[in-house]
Design a protein around this motif. Structure first.
Motif, PDB file in Angstrom:
ATOM      1  N   ARG A 145       0.829  -1.217   0.000  1.00  9.76           N
ATOM      2  CA  ARG A 145       0.000   0.000   0.000  1.00  9.76           C
ATOM      3  C   ARG A 145       0.857   1.257   0.000  1.00  9.76           C
ATOM      4  NH1 ARG A 145      -2.704  -2.676   4.064  1.00  9.76           N
ATOM      5  NH2 ARG A 145      -1.848  -1.260   5.640  1.00  9.76           N
ATOM      6  N   GLU A 146       1.963   1.212   0.736  1.00  8.25           N
ATOM      7  CA  GLU A 146       2.807   2.389   0.877  1.00  8.25           C
ATOM      8  C   GLU A 146       3.891   2.489  -0.197  1.00  8.25           C
ATOM      9  OE1 GLU A 146       4.109   3.002   4.922  1.00  8.25           O
ATOM     10  OE2 GLU A 146       2.084   2.651   5.696  1.00  8.25           O
ATOM     11  N   GLY A 147       3.864   1.578  -1.179  1.00 10.05           N
ATOM     12  CA  GLY A 147       4.788   1.651  -2.307  1.00 10.05           C
ATOM     13  C   GLY A 147       6.236   1.352  -1.959  1.00 10.05           C
ATOM     14  N   LEU A 148       6.465   0.549  -0.931  1.00 15.66           N
ATOM     15  CA  LEU A 148       7.842   0.239  -0.531  1.00 15.66           C
ATOM     16  C   LEU A 148       8.463  -0.860  -1.389  1.00 15.66           C
ATOM     17  CD1 LEU A 148       7.509   0.340   3.361  1.00 15.66           C
ATOM     18  CD2 LEU A 148       8.036   2.191   1.779  1.00 15.66           C
ATOM     19  N   LEU A 149       7.621  -1.630  -2.070  1.00 10.45           N
ATOM     20  CA  LEU A 149       8.098  -2.707  -2.936  1.00 10.45           C
ATOM     21  C   LEU A 149       7.693  -2.414  -4.376  1.00 10.45           C
ATOM     22  CD1 LEU A 149       6.958  -5.804  -0.825  1.00 10.45           C
ATOM     23  CD2 LEU A 149       9.241  -4.766  -0.881  1.00 10.45           C
ATOM     24  N   ASP A 150       8.519  -2.871  -5.312  1.00  9.61           N
ATOM     25  CA  ASP A 150       8.151  -2.754  -6.726  1.00  9.61           C
ATOM     26  C   ASP A 150       7.278  -3.921  -7.165  1.00  9.61           C
ATOM     27  OD1 ASP A 150       9.593  -0.296  -7.443  1.00  9.61           O
ATOM     28  OD2 ASP A 150      11.357  -1.479  -6.888  1.00  9.61           O
ATOM     29  N   PHE A 151       7.450  -5.060  -6.519  1.00  8.41           N
ATOM     30  CA  PHE A 151       6.542  -6.196  -6.686  1.00  8.41           C
ATOM     31  C   PHE A 151       6.695  -7.102  -5.478  1.00  8.41           C
ATOM     32  CE2 PHE A 151      10.411  -7.568  -8.870  1.00  8.41           C
ATOM     33  CZ  PHE A 151      10.533  -8.925  -8.579  1.00  8.41           C
ATOM     34  N   VAL A 152       5.691  -7.924  -5.245  1.00  7.42           N
ATOM     35  CA  VAL A 152       5.685  -8.795  -4.074  1.00  7.42           C
ATOM     36  C   VAL A 152       5.544 -10.239  -4.533  1.00  7.42           C
ATOM     37  CG1 VAL A 152       3.183  -8.604  -3.661  1.00  7.42           C
ATOM     38  CG2 VAL A 152       4.730  -9.096  -1.746  1.00  7.42           C
ATOM     39  N   VAL A 153       6.221 -11.146  -3.800  1.00  2.00           N
ATOM     40  CA  VAL A 153       6.199 -12.567  -4.149  1.00  2.00           C
ATOM     41  C   VAL A 153       5.777 -13.381  -2.921  1.00  2.00           C
ATOM     42  CG1 VAL A 153       7.496 -14.485  -5.167  1.00  2.00           C
ATOM     43  CG2 VAL A 153       8.163 -12.123  -5.688  1.00  2.00           C
ATOM     44  N   PRO A 154       4.456 -13.536  -2.705  1.00  2.00           N
ATOM     45  CA  PRO A 154       4.019 -14.390  -1.594  1.00  2.00           C
ATOM     46  C   PRO A 154       4.412 -15.844  -1.852  1.00  2.00           C
ATOM     47  CG  PRO A 154       2.267 -12.905  -2.266  1.00  2.00           C
ATOM     48  CD  PRO A 154       3.337 -12.830  -3.321  1.00  2.00           C
ATOM     49  N   MET A 155       4.939 -16.468  -0.819  1.00  2.00           N
ATOM     50  CA  MET A 155       5.411 -17.851  -0.929  1.00  2.00           C
ATOM     51  C   MET A 155       4.235 -18.799  -0.719  1.00  2.00           C
ATOM     52  SD  MET A 155       9.085 -17.514   1.036  1.00  2.00           S
ATOM     53  CE  MET A 155       8.487 -16.695   2.519  1.00  2.00           C
ATOM     54  N   CYS A 156       3.551 -19.128  -1.800  1.00  2.00           N
ATOM     55  CA  CYS A 156       2.346 -19.978  -1.750  1.00  2.00           C
ATOM     56  C   CYS A 156       2.729 -21.435  -1.985  1.00  2.00           C
ATOM     57  CB  CYS A 156       1.348 -19.514  -2.803  1.00  2.00           C
ATOM     58  SG  CYS A 156       0.868 -17.801  -2.669  1.00  2.00           S
ATOM     59  N   PHE A 186      10.287 -21.847  -6.835  1.00  2.00           N
ATOM     60  CA  PHE A 186      11.259 -21.971  -5.759  1.00  2.00           C
ATOM     61  C   PHE A 186      11.577 -23.435  -5.544  1.00  2.00           C
ATOM     62  CE2 PHE A 186      12.570 -22.514  -1.356  1.00  2.00           C
ATOM     63  CZ  PHE A 186      13.608 -21.603  -1.302  1.00  2.00           C
ATOM     64  N   SER A 187      12.868 -23.738  -5.585  1.00  2.00           N
ATOM     65  CA  SER A 187      13.284 -25.125  -5.414  1.00  2.00           C
ATOM     66  C   SER A 187      14.469 -25.208  -4.462  1.00  2.00           C
ATOM     67  CB  SER A 187      13.667 -25.709  -6.763  1.00  2.00           C
ATOM     68  OG  SER A 187      14.001 -27.068  -6.613  1.00  2.00           O
ATOM     69  N   PHE A 210       1.837  -8.456  -8.472  1.00  2.00           N
ATOM     70  CA  PHE A 210       1.752  -9.655  -7.644  1.00  2.00           C
ATOM     71  C   PHE A 210       2.360 -10.807  -8.422  1.00  2.00           C
ATOM     72  CE2 PHE A 210      -0.390 -13.549  -6.369  1.00  2.00           C
ATOM     73  CZ  PHE A 210      -0.461 -13.458  -4.990  1.00  2.00           C
ATOM     74  N   VAL A 211       3.415 -11.397  -7.861  1.00  2.00           N
ATOM     75  CA  VAL A 211       4.104 -12.516  -8.510  1.00  2.00           C
ATOM     76  C   VAL A 211       3.958 -13.730  -7.589  1.00  2.00           C
ATOM     77  CG1 VAL A 211       6.330 -13.341  -9.355  1.00  2.00           C
ATOM     78  CG2 VAL A 211       5.706 -10.931  -9.654  1.00  2.00           C
ATOM     79  N   ALA A 212       3.316 -14.765  -8.086  1.00  2.00           N
ATOM     80  CA  ALA A 212       3.040 -15.947  -7.268  1.00  2.00           C
ATOM     81  C   ALA A 212       4.308 -16.754  -7.035  1.00  2.00           C
ATOM     82  CB  ALA A 212       1.992 -16.819  -7.955  1.00  2.00           C
ATOM     83  N   GLY A 213       4.594 -17.035  -5.781  1.00  2.00           N
ATOM     84  CA  GLY A 213       5.712 -17.908  -5.437  1.00  2.00           C
ATOM     85  C   GLY A 213       5.222 -19.349  -5.405  1.00  2.00           C
ATOM     86  N   ILE A 214       5.737 -20.173  -6.299  1.00  2.00           N
ATOM     87  CA  ILE A 214       5.327 -21.572  -6.409  1.00  2.00           C
ATOM     88  C   ILE A 214       6.449 -22.447  -5.856  1.00  2.00           C
ATOM     89  CG2 ILE A 214       4.765 -23.442  -8.019  1.00  2.00           C
ATOM     90  CD1 ILE A 214       3.584 -21.263  -9.884  1.00  2.00           C
ATOM     91  N   GLY A 215       6.134 -23.278  -4.889  1.00  2.00           N
ATOM     92  CA  GLY A 215       7.130 -24.169  -4.291  1.00  2.00           C
ATOM     93  C   GLY A 215       7.235 -25.458  -5.074  1.00  2.00           C
ATOM     94  N   ASN A 216       7.876 -25.384  -6.243  1.00  2.00           N
ATOM     95  CA  ASN A 216       7.920 -26.572  -7.097  1.00  2.00           C
ATOM     96  C   ASN A 216       8.723 -27.718  -6.487  1.00  2.00           C
ATOM     97  OD1 ASN A 216       9.948 -24.519  -8.044  1.00  2.00           O
ATOM     98  ND2 ASN A 216      10.720 -26.302  -9.147  1.00  2.00           N
ATOM     99  N   TYR A 217       9.516 -27.433  -5.451  1.00  2.00           N
ATOM    100  CA  TYR A 217      10.226 -28.513  -4.758  1.00  2.00           C
ATOM    101  C   TYR A 217       9.248 -29.450  -4.050  1.00  2.00           C
ATOM    102  CZ  TYR A 217       9.464 -26.134  -0.305  1.00  2.00           C
ATOM    103  OH  TYR A 217       8.893 -25.552   0.797  1.00  2.00           O
ATOM    104  N   ARG A 218       8.018 -29.004  -3.837  1.00  2.00           N
ATOM    105  CA  ARG A 218       6.995 -29.831  -3.192  1.00  2.00           C
ATOM    106  C   ARG A 218       6.115 -30.563  -4.214  1.00  2.00           C
ATOM    107  NH1 ARG A 218       3.586 -27.254   1.219  1.00  2.00           N
ATOM    108  NH2 ARG A 218       3.709 -29.370   2.018  1.00  2.00           N
ATOM    109  N   LEU A 219       6.296 -30.232  -5.478  1.00  2.00           N
ATOM    110  CA  LEU A 219       5.457 -30.807  -6.538  1.00  2.00           C
ATOM    111  C   LEU A 219       6.270 -31.873  -7.268  1.00  2.00           C
ATOM    112  CD1 LEU A 219       4.055 -27.419  -7.871  1.00  2.00           C
ATOM    113  CD2 LEU A 219       3.034 -28.953  -6.158  1.00  2.00           C
ATOM    114  N   TYR A 220       5.635 -32.986  -7.572  1.00  2.00           N
ATOM    115  CA  TYR A 220       6.398 -34.134  -8.068  1.00  2.00           C
ATOM    116  C   TYR A 220       6.225 -34.434  -9.543  1.00  2.00           C
ATOM    117  CZ  TYR A 220       7.261 -34.544  -3.154  1.00  2.00           C
ATOM    118  OH  TYR A 220       7.641 -34.260  -1.875  1.00  2.00           O
TER     119      TYR A 220
END
Length: 168
Positions: free
Chosen positions: A95-106, A164-165, A131-141
């Motif tokens: 909201r306060e513009g401190l980031l240029d984009f955010v990557v929630p670790m989903c 993310f791996s 908004f850039v989705a963080g995908i934990g592909n290390y958990r996906l087989y």
């Protein structure tokens, strides 16, 4: 309790000195008054503000040294839990513009749970920053499971995705 991880960092002498300085007076029953007593909410807000100021300071320094560099953060999901626990208020940073984009670790294995977490996190950004989705592909087989999550990120309106791996 003092046996919990991070307890000493939250309530050490430096934290006490700096909080008391911001308060303008001493805290009589340290750490009880700030851990669970009458100053708990004020202390937690002070901690969140410190982290927010650090994110701001890093952003300013990065852009001074390397103009055009984008500042992002890989942030914890479960916004309300981690806002309280580790004092990370990333929706506010957006909201306060401190980031240029955010990557929630989903990092979810189950596709439906991934969609739920992603949609919730996406709603916190409210279009303030990409908004850039963080995908934990290390958990996906399977490759198909990764592709399904990439598609789910696109479906929710994500501006991109990061894989993310931590394995081979």
């Amino acid at each position: 309790s003092s046996g919990e991880p991070g307890f000493d960092a939250h309530y050490d002498l430096v934290a006490r000195r700096e909080f008391e300085k911001s308060l303008g007076r001493s805290v009589k029953n340290w750490p009880d008054d700030v851990a669970s007593g009458p100053l708990k909410i004020q202390f937690e807000n002070w901690e969140r503000d410190n982290i927010k100021r650090l994110v701001h300071k890093i952003g300013v320094e990065v852009k001074l040294k390397r103009p055009g560099t984008l500042l992002s953060a890989a942030v914890w999901r479960k916004v309300h839990l981690y806002r309280t626990w580790i004092k990370q208020d990333w929706p506010r940073w957006c909201r306060e513009g401190l980031l240029d984009f955010v990557v929630p670790m989903c990092y979810e294995k189950d596709l439906n749970e991934f969609r739920t977490v992603l949609a919730r996190d996406f709603s916190h950004v409210s279009g303030h920053v990409p908004f850039v989705a963080g995908i934990g592909n290390y958990r996906l087989y399977t490759a198909e499971a990764v592709v399904d999550q990439v598609q789910a990120a696109r479906d929710v309106g994500a501006d991109g995705f990061v894989l993310f791996s931590i394995n081979d």
